[in-house]
Write a protein that holds these residues in place. Structure first.
Motif, PDB file in Angstrom:
ATOM      1  N   ILE A 146       8.957  13.333 -37.655  1.00 58.40           N
ATOM      2  CA  ILE A 146       9.941  12.212 -36.608  1.00 58.40           C
ATOM      3  C   ILE A 146      10.322  11.181 -37.125  1.00 58.40           C
ATOM      4  O   ILE A 146      11.488  10.747 -37.340  1.00 58.40           O
ATOM      5  CB  ILE A 146       9.152  11.993 -35.436  1.00 58.40           C
ATOM      6  CG1 ILE A 146       8.861  13.357 -34.401  1.00 58.40           C
ATOM      7  CG2 ILE A 146       9.634  11.105 -34.593  1.00 58.40           C
ATOM      8  CD1 ILE A 146       9.848  13.951 -34.071  1.00 58.40           C
ATOM      9  N   PRO A 147       9.739  10.466 -38.184  1.00 54.52           N
ATOM     10  CA  PRO A 147      10.351   9.148 -38.826  1.00 54.52           C
ATOM     11  C   PRO A 147      11.381   9.643 -39.891  1.00 54.52           C
ATOM     12  O   PRO A 147      12.551   8.999 -39.615  1.00 54.52           O
ATOM     13  CB  PRO A 147       9.068   8.596 -39.476  1.00 54.52           C
ATOM     14  CG  PRO A 147       7.622   9.106 -38.857  1.00 54.52           C
ATOM     15  CD  PRO A 147       8.016  10.570 -38.538  1.00 54.52           C
ATOM     16  N   GLY A 150      14.262  10.670 -37.878  1.00 53.29           N
ATOM     17  CA  GLY A 150      14.885   9.541 -37.155  1.00 53.29           C
ATOM     18  C   GLY A 150      15.840   8.924 -38.217  1.00 53.29           C
ATOM     19  O   GLY A 150      17.009   8.507 -37.855  1.00 53.29           O
ATOM     20  N   ASN A 151      15.409   8.405 -39.268  1.00 53.01           N
ATOM     21  CA  ASN A 151      16.602   8.198 -40.280  1.00 53.01           C
ATOM     22  C   ASN A 151      17.595   8.766 -40.514  1.00 53.01           C
ATOM     23  O   ASN A 151      18.802   8.313 -40.543  1.00 53.01           O
ATOM     24  CB  ASN A 151      15.808   7.981 -41.859  1.00 53.01           C
ATOM     25  CG  ASN A 151      14.598   7.149 -41.852  1.00 53.01           C
ATOM     26  OD1 ASN A 151      14.514   5.982 -41.016  1.00 53.01           O
ATOM     27  ND2 ASN A 151      13.576   7.107 -42.651  1.00 53.01           N
ATOM     28  N   MET A 203      18.814   3.618 -30.579  1.00 53.30           N
ATOM     29  CA  MET A 203      18.005   4.694 -31.330  1.00 53.30           C
ATOM     30  C   MET A 203      16.765   4.390 -31.769  1.00 53.30           C
ATOM     31  O   MET A 203      15.804   5.355 -31.886  1.00 53.30           O
ATOM     32  CB  MET A 203      19.189   5.330 -32.470  1.00 53.30           C
ATOM     33  CG  MET A 203      20.160   5.967 -31.909  1.00 53.30           C
ATOM     34  SD  MET A 203      21.533   6.465 -33.056  1.00 53.30           S
ATOM     35  CE  MET A 203      20.601   7.639 -33.857  1.00 53.30           C
ATOM     36  N   GLU A 204      16.570   3.160 -32.655  1.00 46.75           N
ATOM     37  CA  GLU A 204      15.264   2.932 -33.152  1.00 46.75           C
ATOM     38  C   GLU A 204      14.028   2.798 -32.283  1.00 46.75           C
ATOM     39  O   GLU A 204      13.025   3.056 -32.461  1.00 46.75           O
ATOM     40  CB  GLU A 204      15.512   1.578 -33.974  1.00 46.75           C
ATOM     41  CG  GLU A 204      16.029   1.954 -35.285  1.00 46.75           C
ATOM     42  CD  GLU A 204      16.306   0.699 -36.244  1.00 46.75           C
ATOM     43  OE1 GLU A 204      15.865  -0.508 -35.831  1.00 46.75           O
ATOM     44  OE2 GLU A 204      16.997   0.790 -37.222  1.00 46.75           O
ATOM     45  N   GLN A 207      13.195   6.232 -31.063  1.00 49.87           N
ATOM     46  CA  GLN A 207      12.419   6.648 -31.870  1.00 49.87           C
ATOM     47  C   GLN A 207      10.955   6.032 -32.022  1.00 49.87           C
ATOM     48  O   GLN A 207       9.910   6.880 -31.977  1.00 49.87           O
ATOM     49  CB  GLN A 207      12.864   6.461 -33.348  1.00 49.87           C
ATOM     50  CG  GLN A 207      12.165   7.065 -34.529  1.00 49.87           C
ATOM     51  CD  GLN A 207      12.535   6.721 -36.062  1.00 49.87           C
ATOM     52  OE1 GLN A 207      13.698   6.216 -35.916  1.00 49.87           O
ATOM     53  NE2 GLN A 207      11.824   7.287 -36.894  1.00 49.87           N
ATOM     54  N   ARG A 208      10.869   4.890 -31.909  1.00 54.80           N
ATOM     55  CA  ARG A 208       9.551   4.252 -31.777  1.00 54.80           C
ATOM     56  C   ARG A 208       8.586   4.615 -30.543  1.00 54.80           C
ATOM     57  O   ARG A 208       7.743   4.860 -30.728  1.00 54.80           O
ATOM     58  CB  ARG A 208       9.526   2.627 -31.664  1.00 54.80           C
ATOM     59  CG  ARG A 208       9.566   1.992 -33.079  1.00 54.80           C
ATOM     60  CD  ARG A 208       9.125   0.260 -32.976  1.00 54.80           C
ATOM     61  NE  ARG A 208      10.194  -0.381 -31.914  1.00 54.80           N
ATOM     62  CZ  ARG A 208      11.378  -0.800 -32.221  1.00 54.80           C
ATOM     63  NH1 ARG A 208      11.959  -0.443 -33.514  1.00 54.80           N
ATOM     64  NH2 ARG A 208      12.025  -1.335 -31.270  1.00 54.80           N
ATOM     65  N   GLU A 211       7.330   8.121 -31.330  1.00 52.22           N
ATOM     66  CA  GLU A 211       6.525   8.064 -32.362  1.00 52.22           C
ATOM     67  C   GLU A 211       5.097   7.549 -31.596  1.00 52.22           C
ATOM     68  O   GLU A 211       4.078   8.060 -31.935  1.00 52.22           O
ATOM     69  CB  GLU A 211       6.857   7.065 -33.325  1.00 52.22           C
ATOM     70  CG  GLU A 211       7.457   7.829 -34.587  1.00 52.22           C
ATOM     71  CD  GLU A 211       8.149   6.767 -35.499  1.00 52.22           C
ATOM     72  OE1 GLU A 211       7.431   5.720 -36.083  1.00 52.22           O
ATOM     73  OE2 GLU A 211       9.111   6.757 -36.022  1.00 52.22           O
TER      74      GLU A 211
END
Ligand code: ADP
Ligand code: MG
Lengths: 218, 256
Positions: A146-147, A150-151, A203-204, A207-208, A211
């Motif tokens: 996932i990280p 995400g990038n 988006m970040e 994503q967080r 996660e």
């Protein structure tokens, strides 16, 4: 001619609409690239030779050529064989498949890195290899990447500006059109940049959240 | 060769990994409800034998029968896959490192296979999970993820997961070897309870006391052969072979 940001409100709706298009296209292609990435990874690792080889070619096209060219090919090229897609659909497919190939690379590595005991435990219960992949191995592999995915999705957001070349009025093109009328490039490019920044933050944040949600289940 | 078989019957099992022969002509039969312990030093082929029974490590020679059906019979690929998946549903396996599915709660670990393979409804699956997790004393943690459990708790969930398929036979491969000493007993207790219910079990273990207390028979393996076998009282007190004596000396003294 000095800077004058007071002109912005007058054209804000145009730029906002562009931002909405950028968000829509980004989300749609992100989803396509995610599930496409899983499918591509499974094909690359497990499909029979006869499917894997032509697939390699597609993969190479999406990784080895400019995204710009891919968008032209999907939008203008496919018309010649009778596939006439609306520009934004062509954009979503182009961006989605392009990033699906990158996601697939990540997912393949992650699938191979899942502990072999997981497949064995699933097989021991009586699951077939396909069932074990679907229920046990792939969900774990996806969680693990996932990280970096995400990038990739942040990169996708930035590359979504390229769909302006096939005439989709997304954020960058909208800003450009306003600039064409107002001759105020600095103000409106800064405004567009601010919108990209905000979408990026959203988006970040998503994503967080993802996660954090999966942290316990890894 | 007769078709009449014991509940589990291993005939002339042979297994090589490349040039390395790991199992050398092993024969073994287990009757229904019997509990067989396998002991032996590391690398002697215990895991390989256990894993051959449900075909995780297919034999290179010999036959394995379970309840009158040959596990490793020769069939075309697709049919064999179907056959082996059916056989595996009847054999539960517990691993040294638990191999719980980390992305599923205890409940989901237990219900995934029964839902998928036996078409259980969510309701029936929940009932099954509660029943099986209660049996191993893990009902309170039914909605916990493996990352939230201790090693002993994980292993108990793993046992519940295997039992949820209602297996005819349970295989344990050093189920307590990876556990901190204070967590061994809770897993042993669960296994003892299964023994009382007359579950047929083959248990690879390095705990001689445990083997002595639950097993009907103990096999000592060394370098791919069964050196000696018998009831634990005889095996542990009066081993006849020098290799067995040496092993027991090391292990029983080493443990004390
Ligand atoms: N997949 C494999 N490939 C090659 N060699 C293996 C494999 N699995 C086990 N072996 C070898 O087989 C022998 C027996 O292993 P194993 O059955 O795990 O022993 P035990 O469980 O008694 O410690 C060891 O020498 C081991 O290195
Ligand atoms: Mg072993």
């Amino acid at each position: 001619m000095g800077l004058d940001f007071s002109i912005i409100p007058k054209y804000l709706d145009v730029v906002l609409l562009g931002a909405a298009w950028t968000m829509g296209i980004t989300v749609a292609s992100a989803i396509l690239s995610f599930f496409g990435g899983i499918v591509f990874a499974v094909i690359a690792l497990y499909a029979p030779w006869i499917i894997r080889q032509p697939f390699r070619l597609i993969e190479w096209v999406f990784m080895g050529t400019p995204l710009l060219l891919q968008l032209f090919l999907i939008y203008f090229g496919l018309v010649q064989i009778g596939i006439d897609l609306p520009a934004f659909v062509a954009g979503i497919i182009g961006l989605g498949l392009h990033f699906a190939v990158y996601n697939s690379e990540l997912i393949q590595t992650a699938i191979l890195a899942v502990d072999k005991g997981q497949m064995e435990a699933a097989r021991t219960l009586g699951l077939s290899r396909g069932e074990a992949l679907r229920k046990v191995v792939i969900p774990q592999a996806v969680r693990a990447v996932i990280p970096p995915i995400g990038n990739n999705m942040i990169a996708l957001l930035k590359d979504s500006a390229l769909v302006s070349v096939i005439g989709v009025s997304e954020l960058t093109l909208s800003a450009q059109r306003v600039i064409g009328k107002t001759y105020r490039p600095f103000e409106f490019y800064i405004l567009a940049a601010a919108f990209y920044y905000v979408i990026n933050l959203c988006m970040e944040w998503v994503q967080r959240k993802i996660e954090r949600r999966i942290a316990i289940s890894r | 060769m007769t078709e009449q078989t014991d509940f589990v019957e291993i005939r002339h099992a042979q297994k090589s990994f490349g040039a390395l022969e790991v199992l050398k002509d092993i024969s073994l039969s287990v009757t229904r409800g019997q509990i067989v312990g396998i002991i032996g030093s590391s690398g002697s082929g215990k895991s390989t034998l256990l894993r051959a029974i449900n075909d995780l490590d297919p034999l290179t020679g010999g036959e394995i029968w379970l309840d009158g059906v040959q596990v490793n019979k020769s069939l075309p690929h697709r049919q064999y896959e179907k056959h082996i998946n059916e056989m595996r549903q009847q054999v539960g396996m517990v691993f040294q490192h638990f191999n719980l599915f980390p992305h599923m709660t205890a409940r989901e670990n237990v219900t995934m296979a029964p839902k998928m393979l036996k078409g259980l409804s969510q309701e029936a699956a929940d009932k099954l999970a509660e029943e099986q997790l209660d049996k191993v004393g893990m009902l309170e943690r039914i909605d916990y993820y493996p990352s939230q459990l201790s090693g002993g708790q994980k292993q108990r969930v793993a046992i519940a997961r295997a039992l949820a398929m209602k297996p005819k036979l349970m295989l344990f491969d050093e189920a307590t070897s990876a556990l901190d000493p204070e967590l061994v007993e809770e897993v042993n207790l669960v296994m003892k309870r299964l023994a009382e219910e007359h579950m047929t079990m083959i248990i690879v273990t390095h705990e001689m006391d445990f083997a002595a207390s639950v097993c009907d028979r103990v096999l000592f393996m060394d370098k791919g052969v069964v050196v000696e076998e018998g009831p634990p009282a005889t095996m542990f007190k009066h081993p006849t072979k020098e290799r067995t004596r040496e092993f027991l000396r090391k292990h029983i003294e080493g443990a004390k």
